[in-house]
Design an enzyme around this catalytic site. Structure first.
Site, PDB file in Angstrom:
ATOM      1  N   CYS A   1      -9.811 -20.776 -14.638  1.00 21.02           N
ATOM      2  CA  CYS A   1      -8.925 -21.437 -15.583  1.00 21.02           C
ATOM      3  C   CYS A   1      -9.463 -22.816 -15.980  1.00 21.02           C
ATOM      4  CB  CYS A   1      -7.517 -21.496 -15.019  1.00 21.02           C
ATOM      5  SG  CYS A   1      -6.226 -21.700 -16.268  1.00 21.02           S
TER       6      CYS A   1
ATOM      7  N   HIS B   1      -5.735 -15.829 -12.282  1.00 18.52           N
ATOM      8  CA  HIS B   1      -5.224 -16.270 -10.987  1.00 18.52           C
ATOM      9  C   HIS B   1      -4.749 -15.028 -10.237  1.00 18.52           C
ATOM     10  CE1 HIS B   1      -5.205 -20.515 -12.253  1.00 18.52           C
ATOM     11  NE2 HIS B   1      -4.692 -20.093 -13.399  1.00 18.52           N
TER      12      HIS B   1
END
Length: 253
Positions: free
Chosen positions: A103, A208
């Site tokens: 990310c 994630h």
């Protein structure tokens, strides 16, 4: 490290896993990536040393695997400032250390990223991507078919599963391949059709979950970049496979 019959023999030299800036970049359980690598590396016969590097500490240059996670705009900006001043990660990547960035960490590995307060800022330029502010917030489950060039023990990684929450749009340059082609969700941004990128021994993703708990073959791929052993880790996969099946079934994949 020495390799015997396809497995590294335990010895005085530990496999060193460096987790960068857990005080700034560690959202959505990204610490789990370090835990998964520790577990699977130990199963491969390694003595494992984990080094958690806070943002006021220097990044060691002699690690084997480097992990960096996600975070909000201000922590990402602070992390970028510190990493541009500290050559540790850049030097380690330059000599071929394995890197997994998630990310905000993925965006930092590229040439530029977008900050809400200061606009376009320079990243580390370790991988040929650029990131911008998207128009759509990408939230929810992602399923992506992994790049067929990536394999562990002669088998592909299978579908990648994870959770995204970002407004970034990441464009891939000529020097990289996507980590996966998106079937569900957004990945590198609304309409991008891909998630993440990889080149050499560096991989980035928006997933994630943590991503290595959901995708154990990806964990073994990262380990293979560090120890040269391309075989799967000899662990009980029942828990990991149950998690994968649950997450994939939740989105009909």
């Amino acid at each position: 490290m020495s390799v015997s019959q396809g497995r590294p023999a335990p010895g005085p030299s530990a496999l060193r896993i460096v987790w960068i800036y857990p005080d700034l970049l560690s959202t959505y359980g990204d610490q789990g990536n370090a835990l998964i690598l520790e577990y699977r590396a130990a199963a491969r016969g390694h003595r494992v040393e984990r080094v958690d590097v806070r943002s006021d500490q220097a990044v060691p240059e002699q690690g084997d695997i480097y992990l960096i996670g996600g975070g909000e705009d201000r922590p990402q900006r602070l992390a970028a400032e510190r990493l541009r001043r500290d050559p540790g990660l850049t030097r380690a990547a330059g000599r071929g250390a394995a890197v997994l960035a998630v990310c905000a960490g993925f965006q930092l590995m590229g040439h530029t990223f977008y900050d809400e307060q200061e606009g376009v800022l320079p990243g580390l330029g370790l991988i040929d991507v650029t990131s911008h502010r998207g128009s759509v917030r990408c939230v929810g489950e992602v399923v992506a078919d992994s790049d067929p060039q990536l394999a562990v023990g002669g088998a592909g990684l299978g579908p990648l599963t994870g959770f995204e929450n970002h407004m970034g749009t990441t464009l891939l340059g000529q020097g990289v391949r996507p980590l996966g082609t998106v079937r569900v969700g957004n990945g590198n941004g609304a309409g991008a059709g891909t998630d993440g990128a990889h080149a050499g021994t560096i991989a980035g993703t928006y997933l994630h979950g943590p991503v290595l708990a959901r995708n154990p073959a990806l964990a073994d791929l990262i380990l293979s970049w560090a120890d040269g052993d391309s075989a799967p880790s000899p662990v009980d996969e029942r828990w990991h496979q149950r998690l994968r099946k649950e997450r994939l079934a939740a989105v009909g994949a």
